[in-house]
Design an enzyme around this catalytic site. Structure first.
Site, PDB file in Angstrom:
ATOM      1  N   GLY A 231     -42.748 -90.797 -85.986  1.00 40.46           N
ATOM      2  CA  GLY A 231     -41.944 -90.284 -84.880  1.00 40.46           C
ATOM      3  C   GLY A 231     -41.579 -88.823 -85.043  1.00 40.46           C
ATOM      4  O   GLY A 231     -42.354 -88.031 -85.578  1.00 40.46           O
TER       5      GLY A 231
ATOM      6  N   ASN B  65     -43.015 -88.244 -77.525  1.00 45.03           N
ATOM      7  CA  ASN B  65     -43.582 -89.274 -78.402  1.00 45.03           C
ATOM      8  C   ASN B  65     -44.497 -90.214 -77.622  1.00 45.03           C
ATOM      9  O   ASN B  65     -45.593 -90.577 -78.080  1.00 45.03           O
ATOM     10  CB  ASN B  65     -42.470 -90.096 -79.060  1.00 45.03           C
ATOM     11  CG  ASN B  65     -41.952 -89.468 -80.337  1.00 45.03           C
ATOM     12  OD1 ASN B  65     -42.566 -88.575 -80.896  1.00 45.03           O
ATOM     13  ND2 ASN B  65     -40.806 -89.949 -80.801  1.00 45.03           N
TER      14      ASN B  65
ATOM     15  N   ASN C 198     -54.584 -76.481 -74.942  1.00 43.46           N
ATOM     16  CA  ASN C 198     -54.256 -77.905 -75.047  1.00 43.46           C
ATOM     17  C   ASN C 198     -52.846 -78.187 -74.540  1.00 43.46           C
ATOM     18  O   ASN C 198     -52.617 -79.122 -73.762  1.00 43.46           O
ATOM     19  CB  ASN C 198     -54.345 -78.368 -76.505  1.00 43.46           C
ATOM     20  CG  ASN C 198     -55.764 -78.475 -77.009  1.00 43.46           C
ATOM     21  OD1 ASN C 198     -56.720 -78.461 -76.241  1.00 43.46           O
ATOM     22  ND2 ASN C 198     -55.906 -78.574 -78.320  1.00 43.46           N
TER      23      ASN C 198
ATOM     24  N   ASP D 169     -50.330 -81.118 -80.024  1.00 49.34           N
ATOM     25  CA  ASP D 169     -50.343 -80.293 -78.817  1.00 49.34           C
ATOM     26  C   ASP D 169     -49.829 -81.082 -77.615  1.00 49.34           C
ATOM     27  O   ASP D 169     -49.112 -80.543 -76.757  1.00 49.34           O
ATOM     28  CB  ASP D 169     -51.760 -79.785 -78.542  1.00 49.34           C
ATOM     29  CG  ASP D 169     -52.230 -78.787 -79.584  1.00 49.34           C
ATOM     30  OD1 ASP D 169     -51.374 -78.125 -80.193  1.00 49.34           O
ATOM     31  OD2 ASP D 169     -53.454 -78.674 -79.795  1.00 49.34           O
TER      32      ASP D 169
ATOM     33  N   GLY E  25     -52.991 -73.285 -77.364  1.00 48.32           N
ATOM     34  CA  GLY E  25     -52.345 -72.871 -76.125  1.00 48.32           C
ATOM     35  C   GLY E  25     -52.902 -73.605 -74.918  1.00 48.32           C
ATOM     36  O   GLY E  25     -52.151 -74.103 -74.067  1.00 48.32           O
TER      37      GLY E  25
ATOM     38  N   LYS F 168     -43.745 -86.094 -87.008  1.00 48.64           N
ATOM     39  CA  LYS F 168     -44.105 -86.809 -88.223  1.00 48.64           C
ATOM     40  C   LYS F 168     -45.142 -87.894 -87.966  1.00 48.64           C
ATOM     41  O   LYS F 168     -45.171 -88.928 -88.643  1.00 48.64           O
ATOM     42  CB  LYS F 168     -42.846 -87.414 -88.847  1.00 48.64           C
ATOM     43  CG  LYS F 168     -41.784 -86.370 -89.212  1.00 48.64           C
ATOM     44  CD  LYS F 168     -40.441 -86.988 -89.564  1.00 48.64           C
ATOM     45  CE  LYS F 168     -40.466 -87.745 -90.857  1.00 48.64           C
ATOM     46  NZ  LYS F 168     -40.617 -86.857 -92.011  1.00 48.64           N
TER      47      LYS F 168
ATOM     48  N   ASP G 241     -58.372 -90.932 -82.609  1.00 46.50           N
ATOM     49  CA  ASP G 241     -58.555 -89.526 -82.973  1.00 46.50           C
ATOM     50  C   ASP G 241     -57.207 -88.819 -82.828  1.00 46.50           C
ATOM     51  O   ASP G 241     -56.633 -88.781 -81.743  1.00 46.50           O
ATOM     52  CB  ASP G 241     -59.609 -88.881 -82.059  1.00 46.50           C
ATOM     53  CG  ASP G 241     -59.917 -87.424 -82.410  1.00 46.50           C
ATOM     54  OD1 ASP G 241     -59.350 -86.913 -83.395  1.00 46.50           O
ATOM     55  OD2 ASP G 241     -60.714 -86.805 -81.685  1.00 46.50           O
TER      56      ASP G 241
ATOM     57  N   THR H 148     -56.681 -85.651 -83.177  1.00 45.42           N
ATOM     58  CA  THR H 148     -56.817 -84.273 -82.710  1.00 45.42           C
ATOM     59  C   THR H 148     -56.057 -84.074 -81.402  1.00 45.42           C
ATOM     60  O   THR H 148     -56.256 -84.811 -80.443  1.00 45.42           O
ATOM     61  CB  THR H 148     -58.304 -83.913 -82.484  1.00 45.42           C
ATOM     62  OG1 THR H 148     -59.049 -84.247 -83.640  1.00 45.42           O
ATOM     63  CG2 THR H 148     -58.458 -82.432 -82.183  1.00 45.42           C
TER      64      THR H 148
END
Length: 264
Positions: A185, A237, A16, A213, A14, A181, A207, A209
């Protein structure tokens, strides 16, 4: 195994997504809960420094704030989540924020808070006629009728498979599902049953991570601004591609001008 390095970053799905949207120019209010510990105080200050309204973030004194332990290896990540105060977000917290939900252009919700709170939010948003983007991450059960109340579903590939297995009727409806994905994309399915892949430009990945988000925060910003589904995905994107070029979930989240400079 021996690790190479250790860092502490602000995070939480949330938070992020709120930061991603705020950096892209959205006016963001956060609804959630933090613990009464040092991490909670730091998180609150950080959100406010990002320009996010924290009026509806509740402090649970005597509890720890939510923590995610993230192991990064060869550019990919594994995450262990300890919910802490996140697990205390209740339906009554959602009701207390009804005016905020009524005034919003769009609501973005994840599944890192308890299902009853998400269910209450979806019903409340429907009553207030505010569109909801439901990011089913991490995937958890909701009453079948709840899924139909979201204007958009934004699962990643693994979550989409879980959604298909648990709620095949929802997926068969094929209305405004956006499947992220990664480097391939985003796959979008429209209300008329057609689908399209929105490609993403190659990135120098350091990274991953927070990439999802970033996508969701950017997508919500674009939807709130009235972009088409395709343009919203292109915008998201571009933002997520920029985010993976730095370490940490929020560290690499771009500003608006960076995204607009990237070839959409």
């Amino acid at each position: 195994m021996l690790g190479e390095d250790f860092h502490t970053f602000f995070g939480g799905k949330g938070a992020n997504q709120a930061v991603a949207a705020a950096r892209l120019g959205a006016r963001v209010s956060m609804v959630g809960a933090i613990g009464g510990d040092a991490f909670g105080k730091e998180q609150l200050g950080h959100l406010e420094a990002e320009g996010i309204s924290t009026e509806h973030v509740r402090t649970r004194h005597g509890m720890a704030s939510g923590i995610a332990t993230i192991l990064v290896s060869e550019g990919d990540n594994r995450i262990i989540v300890t919910p802490g105060a996140n697990a205390t977000v209740r339906p009554e917290d959602i009701e207390a924020s009804r005016t905020l939900l009524r005034e919003a252009d769009v609501i973005l919700v994840q599944l890192e808070i308890p299902a009853p709170a998400v269910e209450k939010l979806l019903y409340t948003a429907e009553e207030e006629q505010t569109p909801v983007i439901l990011n089913p991450a991490p995937m958890q059960p909701l009453p079948p009728e709840c899924w139909n109340k979201a204007a958009y579903l934004t699962p990643n590939e693994q979550e989409f498979v879980q959604l298909q297995e648990a709620y095949p009727a929802i997926v068969e409806r094929r209305e405004n599902i956006v499947v992220t994905k990664g480097a391939a994309g985003a796959l979008i399915t429209r209300k008329d049953g057609s689908e399209a892949v929105i490609p993403v430009r190659a990135a120098d990945v350091r990274d991953t991570t927070g990439a999802g988000d970033t996508f969701n925060g950017a997508f919500a910003t674009a939807v709130a601004e009235g972009m088409t589904l395709e343009d919203a995905c292109r915008f998201a994107n571009a933002a997520s591609a920029l985010s993976v070029e730095k370490e940490g979930a929020q560290t690499g989240m771009p500003e608006r001008l960076q995204v607009e400079d990237r070839d959409l």
